[in-house]
Design a protein around this motif. Structure first.
Motif, PDB file in Angstrom:
ATOM      1  N   ASP A 126       0.749  -1.229   0.111  1.00  0.00           N
ATOM      2  CA  ASP A 126       0.000  -0.025   0.061  1.00  0.00           C
ATOM      3  C   ASP A 126       0.876   1.327  -0.163  1.00  0.00           C
ATOM      4  OD1 ASP A 126       1.111   0.337   2.547  1.00  0.00           O
ATOM      5  OD2 ASP A 126      -0.963  -0.264   3.726  1.00  0.00           O
ATOM      6  N   ALA A 127       0.230   2.324   0.198  1.00  0.00           N
ATOM      7  CA  ALA A 127       0.924   3.733   0.168  1.00  0.00           C
ATOM      8  C   ALA A 127       1.918   3.847   1.279  1.00  0.00           C
ATOM      9  CB  ALA A 127      -0.179   4.893  -0.022  1.00  0.00           C
TER      10      ALA A 127
ATOM     11  N   THR B 197      -4.239   2.068 -14.926  1.00  0.00           N
ATOM     12  CA  THR B 197      -4.177   2.755 -13.694  1.00  0.00           C
ATOM     13  C   THR B 197      -5.189   1.897 -12.765  1.00  0.00           C
ATOM     14  OG1 THR B 197      -5.586   4.358 -14.429  1.00  0.00           O
ATOM     15  CG2 THR B 197      -3.278   4.727 -14.732  1.00  0.00           C
TER      16      THR B 197
ATOM     17  N   ASP C  69      -7.511   4.514  -3.042  1.00  0.00           N
ATOM     18  CA  ASP C  69      -6.353   4.358  -2.453  1.00  0.00           C
ATOM     19  C   ASP C  69      -5.318   3.658  -3.901  1.00  0.00           C
ATOM     20  OD1 ASP C  69      -6.976   5.101  -0.097  1.00  0.00           O
ATOM     21  OD2 ASP C  69      -7.157   3.118   0.876  1.00  0.00           O
ATOM     22  N   ARG C  70      -3.913   3.777  -3.273  1.00  0.00           N
ATOM     23  CA  ARG C  70      -3.125   3.505  -4.637  1.00  0.00           C
ATOM     24  C   ARG C  70      -2.227   2.035  -3.951  1.00  0.00           C
ATOM     25  NH1 ARG C  70      -2.155   6.856  -8.708  1.00  0.00           N
ATOM     26  NH2 ARG C  70      -0.193   6.299  -9.112  1.00  0.00           N
TER      27      ARG C  70
ATOM     28  N   ARG D 268       1.119  -0.697  -5.113  1.00  0.00           N
ATOM     29  CA  ARG D 268       2.145  -0.996  -5.875  1.00  0.00           C
ATOM     30  C   ARG D 268       2.090  -2.380  -6.038  1.00  0.00           C
ATOM     31  NH1 ARG D 268       7.945  -1.148  -4.905  1.00  0.00           N
ATOM     32  NH2 ARG D 268       7.485  -0.767  -3.014  1.00  0.00           N
TER      33      ARG D 268
ATOM     34  N   THR E 278       2.084   1.000 -10.543  1.00  0.00           N
ATOM     35  CA  THR E 278       1.298   1.455  -9.477  1.00  0.00           C
ATOM     36  C   THR E 278      -0.057   1.761 -10.021  1.00  0.00           C
ATOM     37  OG1 THR E 278       2.935   2.563  -8.256  1.00  0.00           O
ATOM     38  CG2 THR E 278       0.803   3.377  -7.687  1.00  0.00           C
TER      39      THR E 278
ATOM     40  N   THR F 167      -4.502   2.313  -9.060  1.00  0.00           N
ATOM     41  CA  THR F 167      -5.522   3.156  -8.223  1.00  0.00           C
ATOM     42  C   THR F 167      -6.770   2.167  -7.780  1.00  0.00           C
ATOM     43  OG1 THR F 167      -4.969   5.265  -8.580  1.00  0.00           O
ATOM     44  CG2 THR F 167      -7.037   4.862  -7.386  1.00  0.00           C
TER      45      THR F 167
END
Length: 858
Positions: free
Chosen positions: A109-110, A148, A166-167, A169, A178, A180
């Motif tokens: 996660d981020a 994306t 939330d993004r 990876r 990456t 979303t």
């Protein structure tokens, strides 16, 4: 009917005295039943999952079955997208979809936190297809539409507080990318704990496979009325090429086979510990009925005097045991279902989601539970029942119980000593074995025979051991301690049986402690002797090290060299013509010879890292007559076939890389295409002189973006090994705790029935001045000495087993015997505490006795 009525009356009259025996039966049956329900529920969960996710027919690359990736390369096996139109045109096909699935990914996660499961379940990445609607439904947002977008399963989203927008990876062997979160999908069936992410098809192909135009499998749906077998035949005829075709049932069976090994190991391990608890429960039941028969000697004598036959008395006691077994077993089956639900909740808290909606109670589970509880209870009561049948009518005129059988005690002692001696000889033979396979047979025989021998000879040992314990521990308590010692010695058979119940569990604890501690000590010594690298880098879940992480490591400051280590599967053919299909070769940089010091018995290990050269282990060389200069035929899995020259034979007197075959990384690269070349399974690094701390921190900083990898120095590695062994032992100790609990119930029951048996004696002692506090102390000390007696036997026996096991394991390289004395002493002291706890209720009840009523008791 008279026998049944008498048995029922006796059972109800002594229900308080039977209660703990019933609890022992309940716990033993509950563990067995709970294990069966839990394992059946897990099977049901996976069966539903595999049945729902499998298409009517699945087309996969040849010989991969349901495997979606080779562990060496980290890339899924694929088939061409051009195959899809041919499959769609096959007769009976309603629709066909190309799918992409990869397990060799990490999603963070981020905050750079790994989204993967903590229970060992994989992270699954793939493309979203219509077929996924069989097992998933989008409950929030939408499906991914472009490069994306990513969709995540609801369980993972809830666990890590993820939401739309939330993004995430994704780290794959092809690179990082990456996306979303565009949607969240929920499982229609129970998700056993895997984290699942979906992309659109083009993104999945490009980012997970390294290019478009490929799929990992094709899912085919049949037209109405077309059987899966017929559809499989049609699709196989339409598809040209070496592919594997599976019906829905075959794919589900293959999936079940993949997890069945793990499930079976868990099931049989838990049943093994349940068996230990059942064995311990036998002693409790034997003691209970033996004491009840002794206390009812006069009553039985009266029954015999008015015409009851030996058979009727015998049958009466057995019917009591039968009733006790039925009641305890029925309650145990119900408790087992509750235990299974508790285990499911525990597994869910650890990340493996199991729904109670899948709770599976087959008819065999209550049948097995009832049969086990009833049979064990009746068999355990058989000897006391026979003893009851031997009570003569004249016993009605005596106050005392049945006289002891001195001859039986002598025979028992001789048999016990013989069994113990034979068991000890078998253990000694195990320590002298030349091969582990043969020695394990001696070890198993020695464990069983010595255990049975100690159980049989226990009453003889009780006299001497209790006297020693009394002299060391009880004499400081004056007359009260002396009376406690005499009470423990009053019936050596009873004390022996009570102590034996505790002995079994503690013997296993001591044995496993010695083996575990010796494993850690042996591995630590081997690491100190063999490993020269300062640092080891490896994945937490055993996955490959992705190229981008490798590049980051190689740029880390303060590093003298970094060594690649790649495991390469191959079929190896020796000069004698014999082939081995499951061999693994280590392809590494030449610096690996510095990172791991290996002795050679022939040739030069440095030469094995030359062009088209290799080494073999000493055992392999002896078995196949291989010598330096011979040529080996090596067919690399996923690569070409090579002819390699043996340049060295390494010693197998080691724990690290025992039997390994080495070759240069450059040699392996010549026989693989770049995308099929196996990835590093671990890497080694050496710090520059005086830069150890800086290099250690530099490596950690370099891998900060890749949380799936760990950097370990030698201290970390040793601690990690110790922690792993400790975690395993803690699980085993937790399971053995059930046997210890049953043994504690045995101590409680023995004391409780002993107090009832000595009611008049207690009243007389109270009348001549023994205070309540002294009485309670006497009973507590008696309990402590019985518990310590069992602990001494168990710990001594267990250390003997553990020592023999370590000597046998020394043949496999575990050459250091390490007795964990702190653990042994803690367990011994804990046994005294157990004795104190077990005596609380009996001592309290004894202290509350009315003196006059106690004196008047018969």
């Amino acid at each position: 009917m008279t026998v049944l009525r008498t048995s029922l009356r006796n059972l109800l009259a002594h229900k308080g005295r039977m209660a703990l025996s019933a609890v022992a039966v309940l716990l033993s049956v509950a563990f067995v039943s709970g294990t069966l329900v839990f394992s059946d529920t897990m099977n049901t969960t996976f069966d539903k999952l595999f049945a729902v996710t499998a298409a009517d027919v699945t087309v996969t690359p040849e010989k991969t079955g349901t495997d979606d990736a080779t562990p060496e390369s980290g890339r899924p096996e694929t088939l061409p997208a051009s195959l899809l139109p041919a499959v769609e045109k096959a007769e009976g096909v309603k629709s066909a979809e190309g799918a992409v699935v990869s397990l060799s990914v990490t999603v963070v996660d981020a905050r750079n936190k790994n989204m993967g499961s903590s229970n060992g379940a994989p992270t699954i990445a793939g493309n979203w297809t219509r077929g996924d609607l069989r097992s998933m439904e989008i409950t929030s947002g939408r499906a991914p539409r472009g490069p994306t977008d990513v969709m995540v399963d609801a369980d993972t989203a809830a666990k890590h507080s993820l939401k739309i927008g939330d993004r995430l990876r994704t780290i794959a062997v092809t690179g990082d990318f990456t996306a979303t979160i565009s949607g969240i999908a929920s499982f229609k069936v129970t998700n056993p704990g895997a984290a699942v992410v979906y992309f659109d098809t083009a993104t999945a192909q490009r980012e997970l496979l390294g290019g478009t135009g490929r799929f990992t499998h094709i899912a085919v749906t049949a037209e109405p009325g077309v059987s899966h077998e017929r559809l499989k035949e049609n699709v196989a005829a339409a598809a040209e090429g070496p592919y594997t075709f599976q019906t829905q049932a075959e794919a589900a069976d293959a999936g079940r086979e993949e997890v069945s090994g793990f499930l079976d190991i868990m099931k049989y391990a838990m049943l093994g510990f349940a068996g230990v608890a059942v064995l311990v429960g036998v002693f409790l039941i034997v003691n209970t009925f033996s004491m009840l028969v002794a206390q009812r000697t006069r009553e039985i004598g009266l029954m015999r005097a008015i015409g009851a036959s030996r058979r009727q008395v015998n049958r009466s006691v057995l019917v009591e045991a039968l009733l006790l077994g039925v009641v305890g077993s029925a309650a145990g089956v119900g408790a087992g279902v509750g235990l299974a639900v508790g285990l499911m909740e525990l597994m869910s808290s650890m990340g493996m989601n199991l729904s109670t909606s899948d709770l599976t109670v087959k008819w065999t589970t209550p049948a097995v539970g009832l049969a086990l509880g009833v049979v064990v209870t009746v068999l355990a009561a058989y000897i006391p029942a026979r003893r009851a049948g031997k009570v003569s009518p004249m016993a009605a005129l005596r106050d005392a119980g049945t006289p002891a059988d001195g001859r039986a005690g002598l025979v028992r002692g001789v048999v016990g000593l013989v069994l113990t001696g034979v068991g000890g000889a078998a253990l000694w033979a195990a320590t002298r074995a030349d091969e582990a396979a043969g020695g394990s047979i001696w070890l198993g025989a020695g464990v069983v025979l010595s255990l049975v021998g100690f159980i049989v000879v226990g009453p003889l040992l009780a006299g001497g051991v209790v006297r020693v314990l009394g002299a060391v521990l009880l004499r400081v308590f004056g007359p009260v301690g002396k009376m406690a010692e005499r009470n423990a010695l009053r019936n050596p058979r009873r004390t022996g049986a009570t102590g034996a119940a505790l002995m079994i569990g503690l013997a296993l604890v001591a044995c496993l402690s010695v083996v575990g501690s010796s494993m850690v000590a042996s591995a630590t010594e081997e690491l100190d002797k063999s490993v020269g690298a300062d640092f080891i880098v490896q994945s937490a879940n055993g996955g490959p090290i992705v190229p981008q992480a490798q590049r980051a490591l190689e740029k880390s400051p303060g590093i003298a060299h970094v060594t690649e280590y790649r495991a390469v599967g191959a079929t190896v053919t020796a000069p004698d013509g014999t082939s081995s299909d499951d061999e693994w070769l280590v392809a590494a940089d030449p610096t690996y010879a510095q990172d791991l010091r290996r002795e050679t018995v022939a040739g030069d290990l440095a030469a094995a890292y030359g062009e088209d050269a290799m080494s073999v282990g000493e055992t392999y060389a002896e078995q196949h007559g291989v010598k330096v200069g011979d040529t080996m035929t090596v067919a690399f899995r996923g690569g070409e076939t090579a002819k390699l020259t043996v340049a060295a034979v390494t010693s197998d007197d080691t724990n690290v890389d025992k039997g390994a075959m080495y070759m240069a990384l450059g040699t392996a690269e010549r026989y693989f295409t770049p995308e099929r070349m196996p990835k590093n399974t671990m890497m080694f690094a050496e710090a520059e002189e005086g830069m150890e701390k800086e290099a250690y921190q530099g490596l950690k900083d370099a891998l900060a973006a890749y949380p799936q990898y760990r950097v370990l120095d030698q201290t970390d590695f040793k601690q990690d090994l110790k922690d792993q062994v400790g975690q395993l032992l803690n699980i085993v100790y937790g399971l053995l705790a059930l046997a210890v609990i049953v043994a504690v119930l045995g101590v409680v029951n023995t004391l409780a029935l002993s107090v009832v048996e000595r009611t008049r004696e207690i009243g007389l002692m109270r009348a001549i001045g023994l205070s309540r506090r002294q009485l309670r102390r006497m009973i507590r000390l008696e309990s402590v000495v019985i518990a310590l007696f069992g602990a001494l036997l168990g710990l001594g026996l267990g250390m003997g087993w553990g020592t023999a096991a370590q000597k046998l394991l020394a043949l496999e390289g575990l050459g250091v015997l390490d007795i964990p004395w702190p653990t042994i002493l803690y367990v011994f002291a804990g046994s005294a505490f157990v004795g104190l706890i077990a005596a609380l209720v009996p001592a309290f009840r004894a202290g509350r006795m009315n003196v006059l009523n106690a004196i008047a008791a018969e």
